[in-house]
Design an enzyme around this catalytic site. Sequence first.
Site, PDB file in Angstrom:
ATOM      1  N   HIS A 293      79.311 -19.891  62.198  1.00 56.71           N
ATOM      2  CA  HIS A 293      80.380 -20.844  62.513  1.00 56.71           C
ATOM      3  C   HIS A 293      80.134 -22.194  61.858  1.00 56.71           C
ATOM      4  CE1 HIS A 293      83.408 -23.071  64.695  1.00 56.71           C
ATOM      5  NE2 HIS A 293      82.500 -23.843  65.259  1.00 56.71           N
ATOM      6  N   SER A 294      81.182 -22.771  61.274  1.00 54.64           N
ATOM      7  CA  SER A 294      81.162 -24.141  60.777  1.00 54.64           C
ATOM      8  C   SER A 294      79.997 -24.375  59.809  1.00 54.64           C
ATOM      9  CB  SER A 294      81.116 -25.116  61.964  1.00 54.64           C
ATOM     10  OG  SER A 294      81.354 -26.432  61.563  1.00 54.64           O
ATOM     11  N   TYR A 295      79.056 -25.268  60.162  1.00 51.67           N
ATOM     12  CA  TYR A 295      77.927 -25.554  59.270  1.00 51.67           C
ATOM     13  C   TYR A 295      77.020 -24.337  59.103  1.00 51.67           C
ATOM     14  CZ  TYR A 295      74.640 -28.577  56.814  1.00 51.67           C
ATOM     15  OH  TYR A 295      73.855 -29.157  55.848  1.00 51.67           O
ATOM     16  N   GLY A 297      78.021 -21.523  58.254  1.00 45.99           N
ATOM     17  CA  GLY A 297      78.477 -20.893  57.022  1.00 45.99           C
ATOM     18  C   GLY A 297      77.837 -21.517  55.802  1.00 45.99           C
ATOM     19  N   THR A 321      83.457 -18.422  60.581  1.00 45.14           N
ATOM     20  CA  THR A 321      84.525 -18.985  61.410  1.00 45.14           C
ATOM     21  C   THR A 321      84.625 -20.482  61.131  1.00 45.14           C
ATOM     22  OG1 THR A 321      83.042 -19.286  63.318  1.00 45.14           O
ATOM     23  CG2 THR A 321      84.263 -17.233  63.196  1.00 45.14           C
TER      24      THR A 321
END
Length: 417
Positions: A293-295, A297, A321
């Site tokens: 998720h977010s960072y 990734g 995500t």
Amino acid sequence: MSISLSSLIFLPIWINMAQMQQGGSNETEQTAALKDLLSRIDLDELMKKDEPPFDFPDTLEGFEYAFNEKGQLRHIKTGEPFVFNYREDLHRWNQKRYEALGEIITRYVYELLESDCNLKKISIPVDATESEPKSFIFMSEDALTNPQKLMVLIHGSGVVRAGQWARRLIINEDLDSGTQIPFIKRAMDEGYGVIVLNPNENYIEVEKQKMHKQSSSSDGTDEPAGKRERRDKVSKETKKRRDFYEKYRNPQKEKEMMQLFIRENGSPEEHAVYVWDHFIAQAAAENVFFVAHSYGGLAFVELMIQREADVKSKVTAVALTDSVHNVWHQEAGKTIREWMRENCCNWVSSSEPLDTSVESMLPDCPRVSAGTDRHELTSWKSFPSIFKFFAEASEAKSSSQKPALTRRSHRIKHEEL
């Protein structure tokens, strides 16, 4: 007569007006005007508004909150959700209270990972000495021995820790939407081993040693005793008033802390590479799946840049995500971008229905709607689609076919029909 604290903002203006009214601006007139104004301030009234101490409970029970059967945080007496503005006009104190509750939530989720999900807490670095800073991750019993499937979970940046997607969701909505627990439980039900990363636990904090200031010595001037006494008296009064207003402006100065970074885990990117080298790369699973998720990734893309061949050989599919990765800024090569197009999918915040194709300016993995325009909810809202995506990728690999990938391709085909 007294004046409010907010009126102090206009103090310089009043002084200038007093000077003009008295027809001069010499030092005596300035001092008289200032003394007159300060004498009208009701210091006792200001003291009543002093910020309370940052002394908060260290348990949910102490806060008088508990999670109900739906996983919602509720007040044990009123049944009401958490209230941020517990004290009016004291935003900093309210924020500190919220952060204190957040630390309790973190420990609570850790406990759930062990008691509810039966995960093991593994200390890292694996060869850490007794005295050096340490972090930890969580793993299922079969994480390294499961021959079929392994799921790796990576949260975003900020205050969240292992097992969480978003603290705000845990506090204001429920455990299902804000934690990784639904992913962990379903993964284990479907035969996955599980590893939960802890990429924000990069250092420990210790209080700096307080430095004792040396008292200043007398300047030794030969000024007359009477004049020196008057100067000292004025100086003490000035210091007293200055200290009072400083106390009101910043009543509770934060302790000075220093950070001791954890070896080879000093950033989310370092942490991802470390856990890969010491755990994931050693796992027996034929199919490794990432949910980031977010960072998280961005951390995965950095892992791939540093361990490209290994990642390609072990990882079957990656669900991102609302990832904040950028293949240009991170300088991901052409072969990485091509692999991501075939094996990754990014569920992004969007008002479009779940799994609807979303165009991208970047030449990397397909982007589809998570079915919500709230960043922190993207993991929870795309939960069923992610498991379907993994199942399709696993089936395609086992039948020696490329994954039809992507929900984006399915959506386009559907629209064409």
